[in-house]
Each structure stands twice: as structure tokens, then as C-alpha cells.
Scaffold this active site. Sequence first.
Site, PDB file in Angstrom:
ATOM      1  N   ARG A   1       9.901  -0.767  -5.326  1.00 36.17           N
ATOM      2  CA  ARG A   1       8.619  -0.796  -6.036  1.00 36.17           C
ATOM      3  C   ARG A   1       8.528   0.529  -6.805  1.00 36.17           C
ATOM      4  NH1 ARG A   1       3.465  -3.066  -3.323  1.00 36.17           N
ATOM      5  NH2 ARG A   1       3.089  -3.419  -5.549  1.00 36.17           N
TER       6      ARG A   1
ATOM      7  N   ASP B   1      -1.505   5.135  -6.273  1.00 37.34           N
ATOM      8  CA  ASP B   1      -0.078   4.935  -6.005  1.00 37.34           C
ATOM      9  C   ASP B   1       0.768   6.088  -6.531  1.00 37.34           C
ATOM     10  OD1 ASP B   1      -1.326   2.137  -5.830  1.00 37.34           O
ATOM     11  OD2 ASP B   1       0.665   1.939  -4.930  1.00 37.34           O
TER      12      ASP B   1
ATOM     13  N   GLN C   1      -5.835  -8.594  -2.668  1.00 33.19           N
ATOM     14  CA  GLN C   1      -5.824  -7.608  -1.582  1.00 33.19           C
ATOM     15  C   GLN C   1      -7.245  -7.229  -1.166  1.00 33.19           C
ATOM     16  OE1 GLN C   1      -3.951  -7.467  -4.324  1.00 33.19           O
ATOM     17  NE2 GLN C   1      -2.054  -6.336  -4.035  1.00 33.19           N
TER      18      GLN C   1
ATOM     19  N   ASN D   1      -3.136   3.232 -10.186  1.00 36.07           N
ATOM     20  CA  ASN D   1      -3.619   2.433  -9.046  1.00 36.07           C
ATOM     21  C   ASN D   1      -3.652   0.969  -9.481  1.00 36.07           C
ATOM     22  OD1 ASN D   1      -4.619   2.425  -6.271  1.00 36.07           O
ATOM     23  ND2 ASN D   1      -6.527   1.673  -7.140  1.00 36.07           N
ATOM     24  N   LYS D   2      -4.011   0.108  -8.563  1.00 38.87           N
ATOM     25  CA  LYS D   2      -3.985  -1.336  -8.800  1.00 38.87           C
ATOM     26  C   LYS D   2      -4.634  -1.718 -10.130  1.00 38.87           C
ATOM     27  CE  LYS D   2      -2.365  -3.818  -6.782  1.00 38.87           C
ATOM     28  NZ  LYS D   2      -0.990  -4.265  -7.111  1.00 38.87           N
TER      29      LYS D   2
ATOM     30  N   GLY E   1       0.871  -1.176   0.000  1.00 35.18           N
ATOM     31  CA  GLY E   1       0.000   0.000   0.000  1.00 35.18           C
ATOM     32  C   GLY E   1       0.905   1.222   0.000  1.00 35.18           C
ATOM     33  N   ALA E   2       0.574   2.203  -0.852  1.00 30.54           N
ATOM     34  CA  ALA E   2       1.497   3.318  -1.091  1.00 30.54           C
ATOM     35  C   ALA E   2       1.923   4.051   0.190  1.00 30.54           C
ATOM     36  CB  ALA E   2       0.883   4.261  -2.117  1.00 30.54           C
TER      37      ALA E   2
END
Length: 355
Positions: free
Chosen positions: A91, A240, A199, A250-251, A54-55
Site C-alpha cells: 500500500r 496516512d 470504514q 488521508n482517506k 489503517g496506517a
Amino acid sequence: MIVNNQNYQSVWADFNNKRIYCIDQRALPFRFSILELNNLNDISNAINTMAIRGAPAIGITAAYAIWLSHYYNDGNINLILQDYNRLISLRPTAINLKKGADYVFSAINENINNSQVYDRAIEFANNEMNACYKIGTYGVELIRAIHNKSNKTVNILTHCNAGWLACGDYGTALAPIFEANKQNIPIHVWVDETRPLNQGSRLTAWELYNEKIPFSIITDNTGGLLMMKHKVDMIIIGADRIARNGDVANKIGSYLKALAAAAHSIPFYVAAPISTFDFSLDSGDDIPIEQRNSLEIQSIQSYYNDEWISSELFPSDYQSINYAFDITPAKFINSFITEQGIYKNINYLIKQFYS
Ligand code: MRU
């Protein structure tokens, strides 16, 4: 957040023990366990394998990691720089990782002692968690507005996990949801499972269950049908990295939800602290997209007889590609929920940043 009657943050640092601790997110929802991180190898491994993810949470971890590096390297700036470089490459998409490392690294000089470096890391972590708290207090008004109009339960769809586990505390996308529940606004959350690491079904569902918030887990492809059937009132996701033009990383799968939401005129919100904005990038085209090991697609983890086991979904010589994030263009985003308020466009934030 309270778990088993105890107040937890998802990652924290202990000055006396010179350790970082985090909730092991790989083990949830079946096992609640704490991981002890003693050095940069442990920290890198925890971030790479998503024990901590998670960012905002990885940003906070990076801030603590620089403090630990300062301690173990006796303040030697060249050695700390090596750790810094290793950390920020772990990451590539979430800019918070670099923001956390920068915040502490930039304060290091020969006159600063380790306790002051620790205080700096704690300051970064507290700023992030306070920002998330405020996101909740602003964002809840969007949920209340929908409820006031319909006088019915508000159905909110979210993707991935942008709750307290992902942020140290409170969450980004989930912060307004927790706040709505506290204020007795009737809500129900559609939880995308979020393949391949789930997640949503593992972590978001666990957080909501813990808070007794009604939810239903759905496969990642279900949202379109629900939107067509008028079963989604709003969508809130985290981010993110957000570029200067408002494009959001984002995801993976977030973009498809935004497309479907636009087709059905469903409001689509992005909740993120200012630390997730990267005004140095013109647009989403410039955001690096993390590609993870294809094994995450090729195999699936399940819990059997008190143990996580891995099973193959297809032969390992079949080709697969595992993009971890996608880009949602700004035009599909109704508003950004930040700690400074709710913004339809982010020009105000950009001006403030450069003034
Ligand atoms: O790969 P992950 O699990 O670290 O990705 C997390 C997300 O995409 C979240 O939506 C994002 O960090 C939102 S902020 C909590």
C-alpha cells in the site's frame, strides 16, 4: 480494547506458534472473526484486501511480518530483503507500513536471533500503541475546551476509521473521543460512511457502539449541511502520511471536509503518531496516492441471510476511478495531535527529528 469481555488488539503476534493474528475487518460489523496469518502470502492478502487496515495497524503488521520472514528464511538477509520489498509496496500511501518494516529489518544482522527480532517487532508495536494512547490524553483537552465554553454536548465529525482497529489499540482520531467519553464529557460523533469500503459506517460506528458513545452515521456528502447548520463543533481525522510542510494524506473525502470546515470556521484537527510524518517529502504533491481496483466502486457488499453478498451498482464496462486517499493542504489544518503534544505547526517536530 474490550470486545465480548475480552481485551483485544487489532493485530498481534504469537512467538511460540510463529503466527500473526488479526481481527478480520472485512467481516465487521456483522461478524467478529480472527484471521490467522502464517506466511507472507497470507499477510499480503490480508493487507491488500483490507482485512487489516489503517496506517498504524499495517505498520505494526509489517514489523511482525519481518520477524516471521526472519524465522522462515533462517535469517538469510537476501530472502528477508525480498519479503521486505514485497511488503512495503503493498500500500503506497501509508508511510507507517515502511516505518514498521524498517524498524525490524534495520536491526537484522548475523548476530541477532529470532527471539530478539521478535522483541524488536513487539517494541515497535508497543511504541505505536503507546503513542495512540497519548494522542487520546492530549486530544481530549481540545474537546474539553469546547465543552467548557458551551456547556453543551460536543458534536465531532470524523471520516473513515481511525480507531483502535486501525492502530492496534486506542486509535488516532478516535483516541481523544474514547478518552472524552471515559471522562464523562458529553459528546456525539458524526460518522461519515466513507465510500466505497464504508470504514466509517462499518468500523467507526462498530467501535463507538461497543463503547456506548452516541453517534449518527451520515453519507459522505452530509457534512457540509451539518456545518452550515452549526451542528459540528470540531472535526478530527487521522492521517496516512504527513509531509514536511504539514500537508496530510488521508482517506478520500478528507479534503472536502477540510474545505467546508474552513468556510464555516470549524476547527479541523489531524491526529497522528510521529511514525506517520514523512519529513523526506517537501509537500503533499510528493505523496503517492493509492489507486485501488474500480470493482470497489462498481459493486457494493451487503449482508444478507448471515452472509456478505456483492451486488453491482453499474455495468462493469462503465469507466470508474478509485482513488483511496486525498491531500489536505496544511493551511486548512488547525493543529496536529501527536504523542508529544498538540502542534499548530510542525517545525518543532522537524527540528527535533533532525537534531
Ligand atoms: O484505506 P484505509 O482504510 O487503510 O485508510 C485508513 C485511513 O485513511 C485512516 O484515516 C488513517 O489510516 C488514519 S490512522 C488510523
